[in-house]
Design an enzyme around this catalytic site. Structure first.
Site, short mmCIF file in Angstrom:
data_model
loop_
_atom_site.label_atom_id
_atom_site.label_comp_id
_atom_site.label_asym_id
_atom_site.label_seq_id
_atom_site.Cartn_x
_atom_site.Cartn_y
_atom_site.Cartn_z
N ALA A 129 -32.40 25.29 30.25
CA ALA A 129 -32.78 24.35 31.30
C ALA A 129 -31.59 24.03 32.19
CB ALA A 129 -33.37 23.09 30.68
N SER A 131 -31.93 24.56 36.12
CA SER A 131 -32.37 24.21 37.47
C SER A 131 -32.95 22.79 37.54
CB SER A 131 -33.45 25.18 37.96
OG SER A 131 -32.99 26.50 37.87
N PRO A 133 -34.70 19.83 40.68
CA PRO A 133 -35.29 19.79 42.02
C PRO A 133 -34.23 19.91 43.12
CG PRO A 133 -36.27 18.11 40.62
CD PRO A 133 -35.17 18.73 39.83
N GLY A 134 -33.02 19.39 42.89
CA GLY A 134 -31.97 19.45 43.91
C GLY A 134 -30.87 20.44 43.60
N GLY A 136 -30.75 24.52 42.44
CA GLY A 136 -31.28 25.80 41.96
C GLY A 136 -30.17 26.84 41.97
N SER A 137 -30.00 27.49 43.13
CA SER A 137 -28.90 28.46 43.27
C SER A 137 -27.56 27.78 43.06
CB SER A 137 -28.91 29.08 44.68
OG SER A 137 -30.18 29.56 45.00
N TRP A 161 -38.67 24.28 36.90
CA TRP A 161 -38.82 25.75 36.85
C TRP A 161 -38.38 26.31 35.49
CZ3 TRP A 161 -41.20 25.03 41.03
CH2 TRP A 161 -40.63 24.54 42.20
N GLU A 365 -32.46 33.80 38.27
CA GLU A 365 -31.13 34.28 37.85
C GLU A 365 -30.32 34.86 39.01
OE1 GLU A 365 -31.28 36.43 34.09
OE2 GLU A 365 -32.89 35.07 33.50
N GLY A 366 -30.39 34.16 40.13
CA GLY A 366 -29.64 34.55 41.32
C GLY A 366 -30.54 35.23 42.33
#
Ligand code: FAD
Length: 379
Positions: A129, A131, A133-134, A136-137, A161, A365-366
């Protein structure tokens, strides 16, 4: 050569692989070929059942190991074969690998003893875990708070996600302990799926799978939940993701090989304009293009996995394989739908399923663009 099964023997026969990889590919392909993949209706129940089945058959046994690293060529072989046969089988397998890799590489002896046997048997389910909401990448922006409380920590915030997040028995959670600025203030934790204050809610996906957002509300964990060193969580996350990236490429090759096989068979069997589709020049061109991309993706993936197993610097090779193979798989599956015509759009047909299943690989994963940036920076 046309790949009649999950693997192109011309690639598997290269010196980049050893006999044990060829043996593994053949055994797993045989196991998958004989299966009826139908299972419980809901994605969460299907994922749970598949993991139990894969674990019982021994395909996860290597996860219960004291070795510091899982060998990557075998991991790529497993993902390629599973993805060729069944999307969800690859999905549950890959997430179990991700969680176990973090525990194996950074866990204490006690943490490894507590979690790895269940993960390796498929009776314990893992999740990673990261990611939010603010974030990700940009994982350095992770905000989930882990505030010191006595000898433990209290977690407040949200993840999203998260694959297997709604069925996990244990989650590797990246949280902010504030030991330093940005990425230096993050720590990894091992949090039980039934911890008080943790609530997972399923998210519906383009291709049904166990996928969840998770709310942490005053979720208390003890000092033994810290995975690795405090303030080094970002390193744990990047290390696990960097190793896994080439395995996403392997899964992409598996999906693409399946789509190519289906398209070729269809083109050979379907008649139009007095001949077979496969005899029409533009269809031939499309099939050749698919074949070229498939070969290139297979070779880039094999090179990345070989580099990692040989102790070489593999970050760029891993990113290159992921960008190329996932983008190519999208194009190959799309071309397969085109060759099927309307039949490729029938809901739940194999090609239509592949069209939905392959899409996420270019994001998780990118995303391709993020990896292209890092490849460009390494030039
Ligand atoms: C099927 C699936 C399973 C997943 N499972 C997990 C899981 O188990 N655990 C977990 O923690 N996360 C999981 N994720 C989340 C995944 O890791 C993120 O979706 C991914 O990191 C991208 O983050 P984002 O979706 O927030 O997109 P954003 O970071 O908002 O980026 C959106 C888009 O912006 C562009 N972009 C972003 N940054 C850059 C840049 N630097 N340069 C150029 N373009 C850029 C890209 O096109 C990118 O696709 C999963 C996602 C999917 C789709």
């Amino acid at each position: 050569m046309t790949p009649a099964t999950a693997f192109d023997p011309d690639v598997l026969g290269l010196p980049l692989f050893e006999d044990r990889h060829r043996d593994l590919a053949e055994r797993l392909d045989r196991w998958c070929s004989g299966r009826d993949w139908a299972g419980p209706a809901g994605p969460a129940d299907r994922c749970r059942a598949l993991l139990a089945e894969i674990g019982a058959a021994g395909w996860l046994r290597h996860l219960d190991t004291d070795r510091p690293a899982t060998e990557l060529r075998s991991l790529c072989v497993r993902r390629q074969v599973l993805a060729y046969h069944e999307d969800l089988a690859d999905y549950v397998y890959s997430i179990q690998e991700l969680c176990a890799a973090a525990v194996t590489r950074y866990g204490s002896g006690e943490q490894r003893r507590r979690h790895l046997p269940g993960l390796a048997a498929g009776t314990g389910i893992g999740a990673l875990a990261l990611s939010e909401p603010g974030a990700g990448s940009d994982l350095a922006a992770v905000a989930l708070e882990a505030a010191p409380d006595g000898d433990g920590f209290v977690l407040n915030g949200a993840k999203t996600w998260i694959a297997q997040g709604d069925i996990a028995d244990v989650l590797v959670v990246l949280a902010r302990t504030g030991d330093g600025p940005g990425p230096l203030g993050l720590t990894a934790f091992l949090v039980p799926g039934d911890a008080p204050g943790l609530k997972a809610s399923p998210i519906g996906a383009i291709a049904p799978r166990s996928w969840a957002e998770i709310a942490f509300t005053d979720c208390r964990v003890g000092p033994d939940a810290v995975l690795g060193e405090r303030g080094r969580g970002y390193v744990v996350a990047l290390d696990v993701l960097e190793r896994a990236r080439m395995t996403v490429a392997a899964a992409a090759v598996g999906f693409a090989a399946r789509a190519f096989r289906l398209a070729l068979d269809h083109a050979r069997g379907r008649r139009a304009f007095g001949s077979r589709l496969a005899d029409l020049q533009l269809v031939k061109s499309s099939l050749a293009d698919m074949r070229v991309k498939l070969s290139a993706a297979s070779l880039l993936t094999a090179r990345a996995a070989w580099a990692a197993d040989s102790g070489e610097d593999y970050a760029e090779a891993s990113s290159t394989a992921k960008v190329y193979a996932t983008e190519a798989a999208g194009e190959i599956v799309d071309a397969a739908v085109q060759i099927f015509g309307a039949a490729g759009l029938v809901a739940d047909s194999p090609v239509e399923r592949l069209y939905r299943q392959v899409r996420s690989l270019r994001i998780y994963e990118g995303p391709s663009e993020v990896l292209q940036m890092s490849i460009a920076e390494s030039l």
